[in-house]
Design a protein around this motif. Structure first.
Motif, PDB file in Angstrom:
ATOM      1  N   ASP A  94       0.853  -1.186   0.000  1.00  0.00           N
ATOM      2  CA  ASP A  94       0.000   0.000   0.000  1.00  0.00           C
ATOM      3  C   ASP A  94       0.889   1.235   0.000  1.00  0.00           C
ATOM      4  N   ASP A  96       0.386   3.921   1.602  1.00  0.00           N
ATOM      5  CA  ASP A  96       0.320   4.724   2.835  1.00  0.00           C
ATOM      6  C   ASP A  96       1.294   4.276   3.926  1.00  0.00           C
ATOM      7  N   GLN A  98       1.485   1.599   5.485  1.00  0.00           N
ATOM      8  CA  GLN A  98       0.959   0.714   6.521  1.00  0.00           C
ATOM      9  C   GLN A  98       1.676  -0.626   6.464  1.00  0.00           C
ATOM     10  N   ARG A 197       1.168  -3.952  12.021  1.00  0.00           N
ATOM     11  CA  ARG A 197       0.670  -3.042  10.999  1.00  0.00           C
ATOM     12  C   ARG A 197       0.549  -1.645  11.588  1.00  0.00           C
ATOM     13  N   ARG A 200      -1.801   4.505   8.994  1.00  0.00           N
ATOM     14  CA  ARG A 200      -1.473   5.234   7.775  1.00  0.00           C
ATOM     15  C   ARG A 200      -0.687   6.516   8.142  1.00  0.00           C
TER      16      ARG A 200
END
Ligand code: UDP
Ligand code: MG
Length: 313
Positions: A94, A96, A98, A197, A200
Motif C-alpha cells: 500500500d 500509505d 501501513q 501493521r 497510515r
C-alpha cells in the motif's frame, strides 16, 4: 541479476507517495544483489498523485508508473499492475506505508529459501477501531467455515509473489475480483511472517463500512456456493416439517371437526416462510449478478499512459 517489482496501487495519495518513495528507497539502496522496480499504478486519482509519480520517474529510472483511465478500485488496479510485471518476483504494497518496507529483506530471504508466496501476517493493527477489528475477525471465521480453500486470516495484500504465482494470477480474468482469495486459490507454497501493521502516515483511508461490506460479500460469493446450498437444505427441512404439520392438521380435522382457531400460528408461519424466501431470493440474486457481470466479458481496465507513453489501443 534477479529483478523484483514493488507494486503500489495509489488512489489520491499525494500526501504519502513522496514519503513512501523515500522510505522504500532507503531500504532498497542497501540491497545490492537484486534489480528493483517500483511500479506505481495511478488508479484515477483526482489530486497530484500522477504528477508526483512523473517527477519520481524523471529522477529515478527504477520508478515506473501506470495511469489508468479512471478509478477502478484497488483490486483492478492490482491486476493492471500485475499485467505489466515481467520480473522474477513482485511485492504488493500500500502507498500509505501501513506495510513496513523494512520487511522486504526478510521476504526476499524466505523467497530464496524456495517459498513462492511470502505473506506478511498482522500481529497488531494500529489505528483501527475495535469494531473494525472485531467484524473482520468474525468475517474471516465465517469465510473459513464456508469456503473450500483456506483463506488466511489477518493477511492482507502485502506479500512477495514468485513469477510462477504472478503468471498464474495473470490468467485469472474475472472482473469482480477478490484478490485475497485468488492468492489462496492459486496455491503454491506459502510462508507467513509476522509484523505490526502501522497506522497510515498521512491522507485518509479509501474504505468505508459500505465498501468493506461489499468486499465481504464479494469474498463469500466468489469462492463458495455454500449460501445456495444452505438455501436448498433449509428448503428441504421446512418442506418436510410442513408436510408433517399438514398431516397433523388433516388428522385433527377428521377426528374433531373443523375449527377456525390458530390465526397467530398461521400468520407467524406465513411471515417466517416469506422472510426466508426473500432472503434466499436475495442470495440467488447475488450469484446471478455475478454471472451477469462476468458474461459481459469487458476488459478489466483501460490504460491512459505507461511511463510517459500514451497507450493508444
Ligand atoms: N487504493 C486504490 N484504489 C482505490 C482505493 C484504494 O488503488 O479505489 C489503494 C490506496 O491508494 C492504498 C491501498 O489501495 O495504496 C489501500 O487503501 P487504503 O489505505 O485506503 O485502505 P486501508 O489500508 O484503510 O484498508
Ligand atoms: Mg491503508
Amino acid at each position: 541479476m534477479k529483478k523484483i517489482t514493488l507494486l503500489v496501487p495509489c488512489y489520491n495519495e499525494e500526501a504519502v507517495v513522496g514519503k513512501f518513495y523515500d522510505r522504500v528507497t532507503g531500504i532498497l539502496n542497501d540491497i545490492h544483489q537484486y534489480e528493483f522496480e517500483i511500479l506505481f499504478v495511478n488508479d484515477g486519482s483526482k489530486d497530484g498523485t500522477l504528477a508526483l509519480m512523473k517527477t519520481l520517474r524523471a529522477k529515478d529510472i527504477r520508478v515506473s508508473y501506470l495511469d489508468l483511465s479512471r478509478n477502478f478500485g484497488k483490486e483492478i488496479a492490482m491486476i493492471a499492475g500485475i499485467d505489466h510485471i515481467n520480473s522474477d518476483a513482485m511485492i504488493v504494497m500500500d502507498a500509505d506505508l501501513q506495510d513496513p518496507p523494512e520487511l522486504i529483506p526478510e521476504m526476499i530471504y524466505w523467497w530464496e529459501k524456495g517459498y513462492k508466496d511470502v505473506c506478511a501476517k498482522r500481529k497488531s493493527r494500529a489505528g483501527e477501531t475495535w469494531l473494525k477489528k472485531w467484524t473482520s475477525h468474525m468475517y474471516y471465521k465465517v469465510l473459513q467455515q464456508v469456503s473450500s480453500i483456506p483463506i488466511q486470516p489477518d493477511v492482507g495484500d502485502f506479500r512477495l509473489l514468485d513469477a510462477q504465482c504472478i503468471n498464474a494470477i495473470k490468467l485469472i480474468r474475472e472482473s469482480q475480483r477478490y484478490t485475497k482469495g485468488i492468492f489462496s486459490w492459486i496455491g503454491f507454497e506459502k510462508k507467513e511472517i509476522l509484523f505490526d501493521r502501522d497506522a497510515r502516515v498521512a491522507g485518509v483511508t479509501k474504505w468505508n463500512y459500505f465498501k468493506l461490506m461489499n468486499l465481504a460479500i464479494e469474498g463469500l460469493t466468489s469462492f463458495t456456493i455454500v449460501p445456495l446450498r444452505i438455501a436448498s437444505l433449509l428448503g428441504c427441512v421446512l418442506s418436510l416439517v410442513s408436510i408433517l404439520y399438514m398431516c397433523l392438521v388433516i388428522f385433527k380435522t377428521l377426528m374433531w371437526g373443523d375449527t377456525v382457531a390458530g390465526y397467530p400460528s398461521l400468520i407467524s408461519v406465513v411471515l417466517f416462510i416469506g422472510g426466508i424466501q426473500l432472503l434466499f431470493l436475495g442470495i440467488m440474486g447475488e450469484y446471478i449478478g455475478r454471472i451477469f457481470n462476468e458474461t459481459k466479458c469487458r476488459p478489466l481496465y483501460f490504460i491512459n499512459e505507461y511511463n510517459n507513453t500514451t497507450v493508444k489501443k
